[in-house]
Design an enzyme around this catalytic site. Structure first.
Site, PDB file in Angstrom:
ATOM      1  N   SER A  13       0.535  -1.653   0.042  1.00 17.30           N
ATOM      2  CA  SER A  13       0.299  -0.193   0.139  1.00 17.30           C
ATOM      3  C   SER A  13       0.675   1.271  -0.119  1.00 17.30           C
ATOM      4  O   SER A  13       0.009   2.784   0.173  1.00 17.30           O
ATOM      5  CB  SER A  13      -0.825   0.639   1.349  1.00 17.30           C
ATOM      6  N   LYS A  69      -0.130   3.556  -2.590  1.00 16.06           N
ATOM      7  CA  LYS A  69      -0.932   4.754  -2.791  1.00 16.06           C
ATOM      8  C   LYS A  69      -0.106   5.852  -2.759  1.00 16.06           C
ATOM      9  O   LYS A  69      -0.832   7.290  -3.065  1.00 16.06           O
ATOM     10  CB  LYS A  69      -1.856   4.484  -1.380  1.00 16.06           C
ATOM     11  N   SER A 109      -5.623   2.962   4.342  1.00 15.36           N
ATOM     12  CA  SER A 109      -5.764   2.459   3.142  1.00 15.36           C
ATOM     13  C   SER A 109      -6.292   1.684   2.539  1.00 15.36           C
ATOM     14  O   SER A 109      -6.617   0.697   1.472  1.00 15.36           O
ATOM     15  CB  SER A 109      -4.679   1.154   3.928  1.00 15.36           C
TER      16      SER A 109
END
Length: 432
Positions: A121, A124, A178
């Protein structure tokens, strides 16, 4: 999550010697000063023993030009520290990491900073660097079924299909919790006529512009996909651009946020909390991003300010037998703040700098973009999201063999067998 069968895991692990020695490429250097030549080259990274892990997905062949971005001293599989360092970096389980100055761009040290890793993640952040300037935070948008088409059990905010939310709320869901559905929505909204696929292409274009030539996105959320890679150095480039945005700094430092009710859908309002524990436990913390998938293991990006200096730490491939990702990041930040202000082993290149000073394209450079024959780093216009180079399992193992032999992975055949389904112990995800 994508899984490897036991036979594939064993084949990958057998490419590694049972006790592969570390042979770093270069010794540590200091910007503007002579290289410090150490006996036998740079020392190995200060990794501590960690539990058995899954074998890494075979990365593209190494490209010398990409591995030397930011300075020749960064082209190493081992530890690179400035001569002024009086303390050894703390031992962590991350397989690669980097500490840099957010403002000056000086790289203070690292461990295999240009080694390929899988992002989870922390990807991102690339989505934020790409799409945040394109979207009006006050615009209200509708979540679609496609946005909510995420892997079951993966991290989510809890946004409802058909729900109407301000884009700012979706950003908070992305950076605090997230949320993978938030990533899909933001990529779709920022991707133009091609929607999510256009958003992923834009992410790869942005990575190329930033000089992150070892980064290739396949999913906007960081959920595993074939041909998706990054490096600790690239993550520092991406994070630096993110922290230049006032909106990002505000979002990533937010402790709690309220997701509004959706009366038409009979959905109540609810509160979300920031998963980045650095904010609560590290004085001067500015924010960052956590990540975890079965393939990537634990990944982390964090930043903090102390004594007028703002540092960022990035780490990939960590395990958490005793310390979570943010705690390993905190230890490395402490080490970085203890270095003299002029200490450096390299630098973070500026956006667009590599395009203004082009290097000769090579086949390896094309491979790191995930599309053969491009000779650059940007994604091919029109390429769909989630499409990698079609390779058989055998081809992946063989192609990655040379790279895997050079990496200081701590896997062996017994480790691979322990990674087979049903034999691995469950772990607590961190942010994914």
């Amino acid at each position: 999550m994508r899984t490897w069968g036991p036979s594939v895991a064993l084949a990958a692990a057998l490419l590694l010697p049972l006790s592969a020695p570390v042979t770093p490429v270069v010794a540590a250097t200091r910007t503007g000063g002579p290289a410090r030549r150490l006996p036998g080259g740079a020392p190995p990274c200060p990794n501590v023993p960690a539990p058995a892990t899954r074998p890494p997905q075979a990365p593209p062949p190494p490209d010398p030009a990409a591995r030397s971005v930011g300075g020749a001293a960064l082209d190493t599989t081992g530890l690179v520290v400035p001569p002024a360092a009086t303390a050894t970096p703390p031992p962590v389980t991350a397989t690669s990491w980097l500490v840099a100055d957010l403002d000056t761009g000086a790289v203070l040290g690292g461990c295999g900073p240009h080694e390929y890793g899988v992002p989870a993640s922390v990807q991102k952040l690339l989505l934020a660097a790409t799409v945040l300037p394109r979207l009006d935070p006050d615009r209200e948008v509708t979540m679609t079924a496609g946005d909510l088409a995420i892997e079951p059990g993966s991290s989510a905010v809890g946004l409802a299909e058909g729900g109407r939310y301000r884009i700012e709320t979706i950003w908070l869901g992305l950076l605090l919790k997230s949320g993978n559905e938030a990533a899909n929505a933001l990529a779709r909204l920022g991707g133009g006529p091609d929607g999510l696929a256009g958003g992923v292409r834009a992410m790869n274009d942005e990575a190329h512009r930033l000089g992150a030539r070892q980064t290739h996105a396949v999913t906007p959320s960081g959920l595993d996909g074939p041909g998706q890679f990054t490096s600790a150095y690239d993550l520092a480039l991406i994070a630096r651009v993110c922290f230049r945005e006032p909106a990002f700094r505000r979002y990533t430092a937010t402790r709690t946020a309220q997701v509004p009710a959706q009366p038409a859908l009979h959905e109540k309002a609810f509160q979300i909390q920031n998963d980045n524990m650095l904010l609560d436990h590290y004085p001067g913390a500015l924010g960052g991003k956590t990540g975890f998938t079965d393939l990537a293991r634990h990944t982390y990006v964090g930043a903090a300010e102390r004594g007028g200096r703002r540092l960022v730490v990035t780490l990939l491939g960590a395990e958490i037998p005793t310390q979570r990702g943010w705690q390993q990041g905190a230890a490395l930040l402490d080490w970085g703040f203890g270095l003299p202000r002029d200490a450096a082993v390299g630098r973070l290149v500026e956006p667009g700098e590599l395009d203004r000073s082009p290097t000769p394209a090579t086949g390896a450079a094309s491979a790191l973009a995930g599309h053969a024959g491009l000779g650059g780093g940007a994604a091919r216009p029109g390429a769909g999201s989630g499409v990698g180079v079609p390779l058989t399992v055998g081809a992946v193992v063989v192609a990655g063999g040379a790279v895997l032999l050079a990496r200081r992975r701590r896997h062996a055949a017994a480790v691979a067998l322990s990674a087979a389904p049903g034999l691995r112990k469950p772990e607590i995800p961190e942010g994914d």
